[in-house]
Design a protein around this motif. Structure first.
Motif, mmCIF file in Angstrom:
data_model
loop_
_atom_site.group_PDB
_atom_site.id
_atom_site.type_symbol
_atom_site.label_atom_id
_atom_site.label_comp_id
_atom_site.label_asym_id
_atom_site.label_seq_id
_atom_site.Cartn_x
_atom_site.Cartn_y
_atom_site.Cartn_z
ATOM 1 N N ASP A 49 0.846 -1.210 0.000
ATOM 2 C CA ASP A 49 0.000 0.000 0.000
ATOM 3 C C ASP A 49 0.877 1.254 0.000
ATOM 4 O O ASP A 49 0.629 2.192 -0.753
ATOM 5 C CB ASP A 49 -0.888 0.057 1.256
ATOM 6 C CG ASP A 49 -1.941 -1.035 1.269
ATOM 7 O OD1 ASP A 49 -2.133 -1.690 0.225
ATOM 8 O OD2 ASP A 49 -2.567 -1.232 2.328
ATOM 9 N N GLU A 50 1.882 1.267 0.881
ATOM 10 C CA GLU A 50 2.706 2.474 1.035
ATOM 11 C C GLU A 50 3.510 2.744 -0.248
ATOM 12 O O GLU A 50 3.667 3.894 -0.652
ATOM 13 C CB GLU A 50 3.653 2.368 2.240
ATOM 14 C CG GLU A 50 3.049 1.849 3.542
ATOM 15 C CD GLU A 50 1.898 2.670 4.125
ATOM 16 O OE1 GLU A 50 1.290 3.465 3.406
ATOM 17 O OE2 GLU A 50 1.607 2.469 5.318
ATOM 18 N N LEU A 51 3.968 1.674 -0.863
ATOM 19 C CA LEU A 51 4.710 1.834 -2.122
ATOM 20 C C LEU A 51 3.783 2.380 -3.215
ATOM 21 O O LEU A 51 4.184 3.222 -4.025
ATOM 22 C CB LEU A 51 5.306 0.479 -2.531
ATOM 23 C CG LEU A 51 6.573 0.476 -3.357
ATOM 24 C CD1 LEU A 51 7.631 1.394 -2.796
ATOM 25 C CD2 LEU A 51 7.110 -0.947 -3.493
ATOM 26 N N MET A 91 2.636 7.199 13.791
ATOM 27 C CA MET A 91 3.012 7.718 12.470
ATOM 28 C C MET A 91 1.890 7.562 11.457
ATOM 29 O O MET A 91 1.697 8.419 10.591
ATOM 30 C CB MET A 91 4.321 7.081 12.012
ATOM 31 C CG MET A 91 5.448 7.518 12.943
ATOM 32 S SD MET A 91 7.103 7.105 12.409
ATOM 33 C CE MET A 91 7.522 8.520 11.437
ATOM 34 N N GLU A 92 1.122 6.472 11.551
ATOM 35 C CA GLU A 92 -0.036 6.310 10.647
ATOM 36 C C GLU A 92 -1.067 7.411 10.924
ATOM 37 O O GLU A 92 -1.656 7.967 9.996
ATOM 38 C CB GLU A 92 -0.687 4.933 10.814
ATOM 39 C CG GLU A 92 0.161 3.750 10.334
ATOM 40 C CD GLU A 92 0.206 3.592 8.816
ATOM 41 O OE1 GLU A 92 -0.481 4.341 8.096
ATOM 42 O OE2 GLU A 92 0.949 2.715 8.339
ATOM 43 N N GLU A 93 -1.268 7.710 12.210
ATOM 44 C CA GLU A 93 -2.242 8.751 12.560
ATOM 45 C C GLU A 93 -1.778 10.121 12.052
ATOM 46 O O GLU A 93 -2.595 10.936 11.614
ATOM 47 C CB GLU A 93 -2.467 8.769 14.080
ATOM 48 C CG GLU A 93 -3.299 7.576 14.530
ATOM 49 C CD GLU A 93 -3.399 7.424 16.052
ATOM 50 O OE1 GLU A 93 -4.300 6.698 16.497
ATOM 51 O OE2 GLU A 93 -2.563 7.995 16.773
ATOM 52 N N ASP A 124 -6.847 4.916 3.739
ATOM 53 C CA ASP A 124 -5.933 3.752 3.782
ATOM 54 C C ASP A 124 -5.114 3.773 5.072
ATOM 55 O O ASP A 124 -4.961 2.748 5.750
ATOM 56 C CB ASP A 124 -4.950 3.770 2.599
ATOM 57 C CG ASP A 124 -5.622 3.496 1.257
ATOM 58 O OD1 ASP A 124 -6.762 2.996 1.244
ATOM 59 O OD2 ASP A 124 -4.989 3.795 0.222
ATOM 60 N N GLU A 125 -4.580 4.959 5.399
ATOM 61 C CA GLU A 125 -3.724 5.063 6.601
ATOM 62 C C GLU A 125 -4.554 4.862 7.868
ATOM 63 O O GLU A 125 -4.083 4.255 8.838
ATOM 64 C CB GLU A 125 -3.001 6.417 6.661
ATOM 65 C CG GLU A 125 -2.267 6.865 5.398
ATOM 66 C CD GLU A 125 -1.194 5.935 4.863
ATOM 67 O OE1 GLU A 125 -1.109 4.774 5.295
ATOM 68 O OE2 GLU A 125 -0.430 6.388 3.985
ATOM 69 N N ALA A 126 -5.797 5.344 7.849
ATOM 70 C CA ALA A 126 -6.681 5.120 9.002
ATOM 71 C C ALA A 126 -6.946 3.622 9.163
ATOM 72 O O ALA A 126 -7.041 3.116 10.292
ATOM 73 C CB ALA A 126 -7.983 5.893 8.830
ATOM 74 N N GLY A 127 -7.033 2.911 8.035
ATOM 75 C CA GLY A 127 -7.198 1.447 8.078
ATOM 76 C C GLY A 127 -5.967 0.777 8.665
ATOM 77 O O GLY A 127 -6.070 -0.153 9.479
ATOM 78 N N HIS A 128 -4.792 1.244 8.276
ATOM 79 C CA HIS A 128 -3.544 0.698 8.841
ATOM 80 C C HIS A 128 -3.502 0.942 10.352
ATOM 81 O O HIS A 128 -3.081 0.073 11.122
ATOM 82 C CB HIS A 128 -2.321 1.365 8.194
ATOM 83 C CG HIS A 128 -2.170 1.070 6.720
ATOM 84 N ND1 HIS A 128 -1.388 1.846 5.898
ATOM 85 C CD2 HIS A 128 -2.702 0.091 5.945
ATOM 86 C CE1 HIS A 128 -1.438 1.345 4.667
ATOM 87 N NE2 HIS A 128 -2.240 0.287 4.671
ATOM 88 N N ALA A 129 -3.935 2.147 10.762
ATOM 89 C CA ALA A 129 -3.945 2.482 12.196
ATOM 90 C C ALA A 129 -4.886 1.532 12.948
ATOM 91 O O ALA A 129 -4.570 1.079 14.048
ATOM 92 C CB ALA A 129 -4.373 3.938 12.387
HETATM 93 FE FE FE2 Z 1 0.035 3.379 6.233
#
Ligand code: FE2
Ligand code: FE2
Length: 139
Positions: A49-51, A91-93, A124-129
């Motif tokens: 995802d990050e890539l 960091m995701e937040e 996406d980042e909220a999902g990772h969090a």
């Molecule tokens: Fe992320």
């Protein structure tokens, strides 16, 4: 808000994404034991995802006639798995906040696709969090 300001904001995001790819790869290598097995799978998924985010930001910065950064944002290297995941959550937040802020900047300059894409990346980042919060509950 000028085009240059937006390019700077996107470059901050790009440095953060490059840093996250390297951080997750590093942390996957440092993940041992039964919990480590689950963490390695999570890191492997999220690196993709990050890539993808980094690739998108690079293309957009070039489309805006900017120069994409190639130096990743630096990160702490705690040893304990719990501290590692707490750092990742923080960091995701932070990434969520930045994407939402920068989506407003994109809107201000009339870049509607970019605005919506940045909001999607915030999600996406909220999902990772959320995944990290679930993992942290089990430690
Ligand atoms: Fe992320
Ligand atoms: Fe990302």
């Amino acid at each position: 808000m000028s085009k240059e300001d937006l390019i700077n904001s996107l470059n901050e995001d790009l440095a953060a994404e490059l840093g996250t790819v390297i951080r997750y790869n590093y942390q996957a290598g440092k993940s041992y034991g039964i919990l480590g097995t689950e963490l390695r799978e999570m890191f492997k998924d999220e690196i993709k995802d990050e890539l993808g985010h980094a690739r998108f930001l690079t293309d957009v910065i070039i489309d805006l006639e900017g120069e994409p950064v190639t130096i990743p944002k630096d990160f702490d290297k705690p040893n304990a798995l719990r501290n590692m995941l707490e750092l990742d959550l923080k960091m995701e937040e932070e990434d969520v906040k930045n994407y939402l802020k920068h989506s407003k900047e994109a809107e201000e300059l009339g870049h509607i696709e970019l605005k919506m894409k940045l909001e999607e990346m915030a999600a996406d980042e909220a999902g990772h969090a959320r995944v990290l919060r679930r993992l942290l509950k089990g430690i």
